[in-house]
Design a protein around this motif. Structure first.
Motif, PDB file in Angstrom:
ATOM      1  N   THR A  10       0.822  -1.212   0.000  1.00  0.00           N
ATOM      2  CA  THR A  10       0.000   0.000   0.000  1.00  0.00           C
ATOM      3  C   THR A  10       0.853   1.258   0.000  1.00  0.00           C
ATOM      4  O   THR A  10       0.335   2.358  -0.203  1.00  0.00           O
ATOM      5  CB  THR A  10      -0.943   0.012   1.220  1.00  0.00           C
ATOM      6  OG1 THR A  10      -0.177  -0.138   2.414  1.00  0.00           O
ATOM      7  CG2 THR A  10      -1.962  -1.104   1.111  1.00  0.00           C
ATOM      8  N   LYS A  28      -1.648   2.873  -2.257  1.00  0.00           N
ATOM      9  CA  LYS A  28      -2.304   4.123  -1.858  1.00  0.00           C
ATOM     10  C   LYS A  28      -1.345   5.302  -1.744  1.00  0.00           C
ATOM     11  O   LYS A  28      -1.766   6.457  -1.856  1.00  0.00           O
ATOM     12  CB  LYS A  28      -2.998   3.941  -0.500  1.00  0.00           C
ATOM     13  CG  LYS A  28      -4.036   2.832  -0.468  1.00  0.00           C
ATOM     14  CD  LYS A  28      -5.163   3.094  -1.457  1.00  0.00           C
ATOM     15  CE  LYS A  28      -6.232   2.007  -1.373  1.00  0.00           C
ATOM     16  NZ  LYS A  28      -7.292   2.199  -2.398  1.00  0.00           N
ATOM     17  N   ASN A  34      -6.326   8.879  -7.239  1.00  0.00           N
ATOM     18  CA  ASN A  34      -6.552   8.530  -5.834  1.00  0.00           C
ATOM     19  C   ASN A  34      -5.277   7.986  -5.195  1.00  0.00           C
ATOM     20  O   ASN A  34      -5.311   7.034  -4.405  1.00  0.00           O
ATOM     21  CB  ASN A  34      -7.690   7.522  -5.700  1.00  0.00           C
ATOM     22  CG  ASN A  34      -8.218   7.436  -4.266  1.00  0.00           C
ATOM     23  OD1 ASN A  34      -8.167   8.417  -3.524  1.00  0.00           O
ATOM     24  ND2 ASN A  34      -8.696   6.254  -3.885  1.00  0.00           N
ATOM     25  N   MET A  35      -4.157   8.606  -5.554  1.00  0.00           N
ATOM     26  CA  MET A  35      -2.844   8.198  -5.067  1.00  0.00           C
ATOM     27  C   MET A  35      -2.204   9.369  -4.340  1.00  0.00           C
ATOM     28  O   MET A  35      -2.115  10.477  -4.874  1.00  0.00           O
ATOM     29  CB  MET A  35      -1.947   7.765  -6.236  1.00  0.00           C
ATOM     30  CG  MET A  35      -0.570   7.264  -5.805  1.00  0.00           C
ATOM     31  SD  MET A  35      -0.631   5.563  -5.216  1.00  0.00           S
ATOM     32  CE  MET A  35      -0.964   4.706  -6.764  1.00  0.00           C
ATOM     33  N   ASP A  36      -1.736   9.122  -3.127  1.00  0.00           N
ATOM     34  CA  ASP A  36      -1.100  10.168  -2.336  1.00  0.00           C
ATOM     35  C   ASP A  36       0.402  10.167  -2.634  1.00  0.00           C
ATOM     36  O   ASP A  36       1.070   9.148  -2.424  1.00  0.00           O
ATOM     37  CB  ASP A  36      -1.340   9.905  -0.845  1.00  0.00           C
ATOM     38  CG  ASP A  36      -1.162  11.143   0.013  1.00  0.00           C
ATOM     39  OD1 ASP A  36      -0.805  12.196  -0.540  1.00  0.00           O
ATOM     40  OD2 ASP A  36      -1.379  11.043   1.228  1.00  0.00           O
TER      41      ASP A  36
END
Length: 687
Positions: free
Chosen positions: A168, A191, A215-217
């Motif tokens: 993640t 993520k 939607n990726m930090d």
């Protein structure tokens, strides 16, 4: 202050008992269980200094808190790219950073921002650099599980490993961020991407916006360190059985296998490797072999356990010697691909006419004779006059040079011993046993060509391989598949029951797939490989890797891919010559002066039948020298000037040949070799 884990060899060694059979362990179809002849079989429980990976760091910290730990060369200019001296952070500074980063990771996993898989996995995708160790130590100290991605892996393998291990979060260098963003829809579990490099305001704005759409930090390492510093947590206690890493083997054909390594397996390997290792608290290792590979990772754990220093190369293999001369390391872990290059270049010095060539040949002959008679590899006169120039190539202060990952010729090992006048160690191991299985003893006059005795943490046996004619009753030495057992050995491939069953038997023995023999003093030698066996048309079985390794010391050769067709009676090969040796050969054969950098002339010469036959003659002479059988020798060759590499897909990141990909690339050339009439040098002799 010396590390309590250091166990030096005694000054006087009994070379006749390097490996000994435990009484009463023989069974039909296998040898007895061999153990180290000096220390016997040791376990973590027999010492009270380390049990886990954080224990290793804590031990180094206690020995060298305010001493240099991790170093890199400072960039002085970008255009042209130039580097200055090494700059260092101390153990205390590294401890502060690992605690900050580990605290941030624990908070993110605890709050559900990251995680959700079977294990709390954290990825690292980077070349070797100080931050790699800081990140990895933060992961282990806070009970997370590291997953290393090879810096040269392609998109497919990266995608597979991220999905397979449910990553993640991945810590990456800047150049890899676009790759991860571009495949993000196929790896929905990912993520967060953390840039190890500081990002400029403009680049960060672009990458953050791109990541937001997906939607990726996207964050920076320094952001997580600041977060952890503001919310500091204590490291989380771990025990030896806790998982610390999923180390993926670089598959030569299929997807890589995930080897589950525990704190105990890595700690056992480090403890064992420090028995007889010439590493002190003042020791300095140069880091350039991939840290995602167990060999380099293990080497650096050994240095940390004694409070030593690790200097990272600039990332450019062409600058490695420059880096070594700037760092002046004491410990140089290496592989045959690098060391054979040093050997071949030095051998050219012996071919120089006049007094220089004579002095080199005389120095080499004198020192080799002394080595073989006494094991002594130093000589006050010849070291100063001749070999200090060779030693200066790696900085001039090497005390321990190790070779692993693949076989190296006995001639090359003997040369390295006398040229560097230090402890030159060949060992044998694999990811599945934390790179720890056997090693040669120092200054053994006849160890070259072997991989030495069992490591103190291992017991080893040989098991019959009837299909290949190897048995424990063979004379003069027992032969068979090498099986190893010990606290450093893994027990499970992640999510892969089939391969686990095929590799680990019910008694816990790891079946390596390598065929070895053990001599009368308990030293092992790798002689064959069970995999990659093919049958020629006349019924002879050939181990292709064995053949390739046997050709490894041929002077003109840099790389070789051997191919066999079961409908044919002989082998063919793709040869990548060493330019420094190929150019003189071309000059000699054609009568035209050609230099090693004249690629156009070398390419033209590679298609000249006279040149091809001359190269094949040299290979055939070497094959006879090393004792290859007639059906094992290459009878026709195609010469290729582009080296096999991870970048062109022909080598794994650990520099093993991808046979399937090599065949696809050279399929037309290989078929042409079989369909064309035999040349003078390539005629298939009677078998």
């Amino acid at each position: 202050m010396p590390s309590p884990l250091e166990n030096p060899f005694p000054k006087v060694l009994d070379y006749s008992r390097q490996g000994v059979e435990a009484p009463g362990t023989r069974r039909p179809g296998q040898t007895g269980h061999y153990q180290n002849g000096l220390w016997g079989l040791i376990t973590l429980e027999k010492q009270n200094h380390i049990r886990t990976v954080p224990d290793i760091f804590n031990l180094g910290y206690s020995l060298a808190k305010d001493q240099p730990f991790l170093g890199h060369r400072k960039v002085l200019s970008r255009n042209p790219l130039t580097f200055g001296e090494y700059v260092w952070i101390t153990y205390a500074q590294a401890d502060e950073r690992r605690r900050n980063l580990g605290s941030a990771l624990e908070i993110l996993f605890r709050d559900g921002v990251l995680g959700g898989g079977e294990y709390p996995t954290v990825g690292i995708w980077s070349q070797n650099r100080p931050e790699w160790q800081i990140i990895d130590n933060a992961i282990s100290a806070y009970k997370k599980v590291s997953v290393s991605l090879y810096d040269t892996l392609g998109k497919d393998a990266v995608e597979y490993i991220i999905g397979h291990s449910h990553l993640t979060v991945v810590f990456v260098t800047l150049e890899h961020i676009p790759t991860l963003l571009s495949i993000s829809r196929r790896i929905p579990m990912l993520k967060m991407i953390v840039s190890i490099d500081d990002l400029s305001e403009e680049i960060k704005k672009v990458l953050t916006a791109w990541g937001k759409v997906l939607n990726m930090d996207v964050k920076e390492l320094r952001e997580l360190e600041a977060m952890g510093q503001a919310n500091r947590l204590e490291p989380i206690p771990v025990v030896p059985d806790d998982l610390v890493s999923i180390c993926y083997t670089s598959g030569t054909t299929n997807n890589p296998k995930g080897v589950l390594l525990t704190h105990g397996t890595l700690a056992t390997a480090a403890m064992s490797n420090l028995h007889g290792a010439d590493i002190s608290e003042a020791g300095c290792l140069i880091s350039y072999l991939p840290l995602a590979h167990i060999y380099e990772r293990n080497s650096e754990l050994n240095v940390i356990a004694v409070g030593g220093r690790i200097g990272y190369f600039t990332g450019d293999p062409l600058r490695l010697l420059e880096d070594a001369q700037a760092l002046k390391p004491n410990f140089f872990p290496s592989v045959p691909r690098v060391l054979n290059r040093v050997y071949q270049m030095a051998m050219l010095a012996g071919q120089v006419p006049g007094i220089k060539g004579y002095l080199f040949r005389k120095a080499l002959e004198t020192k080799l004779n002394r080595l073989h008679e006494t094991g002594i590899n130093t000589h006050a006169f010849w070291d100063k006059l001749v070999f200090r120039k060779v030693q200066a190539v790696l900085g001039g202060q090497i005390k321990l040079l190790t070779c692993g990952s693949a076989p190296i010729s006995a001639d090359a090992m003997d040369f390295l011993k006398v040229a560097f006048a230090c402890d030159v160690v060949e060992g044998y191991g694999m990811t599945e046993n934390c790179g720890t299985c056997t090693r040669v003893w120092p200054f053994d006059p006849t160890s070259s060509g072997t991989v030495g005795a069992p490591q103190p943490c291992n017991e080893i046996k040989l098991v019959d391989v009837p299909s290949m004619g190897y048995t424990a009753n063979d004379k003069p030495n027992p032969r068979g598949e090498i099986c190893v057992r010990g606290g450093n050995c893994f027990s499970v491939y992640y999510k892969d029951e089939k391969n686990t069953r095929e590799t680990i038997d019910p008694e816990g023995w790891l079946h390596t797939g390598d065929v070895g023999e053990v001599d009368s003093v308990g030293r092992f030698k790798i002689i064959d490989r069970i995999k990659n066996i093919m049958k020629l048309s006349q019924g002879e079985y050939v181990a292709l890797e064995k053949v390739e390794n046997a050709y490894g010391g041929a002077g003109v050769l840099a790389q070789l891919y051997v191919h066999g067709d079961s409908l044919q009676s002989y082998l063919v090969g793709v040869v990548v010559p060493d330019p420094e040796q190929f150019a003189p050969l071309v000059t000699r054969v054609t009568g035209n002066k050609v230099g090693p950098t004249d690629l156009a002339a070398l390419l033209a010469a590679s298609k000249d039948p006279r040149v091809r036959d001359c190269v094949l003659d040299e290979l055939s002479n070497h094959a006879r020298k090393v004792g290859l059988k007639g059906f094992e020798t290459v009878k026709k060759i195609h010469i290729e000037l582009e080296p096999f590499s991870p970048e062109n897909g022909l080598l794994t990141p650990t520099l093993k040949l991808r046979r399937r990909d090599a065949y696809e690339k050279y399929k037309a050339e290989l078929e042409a070799l079989y369909s064309s009439p035999a040349s003078n040098g390539g005629a298939a002799p009677k078998l």
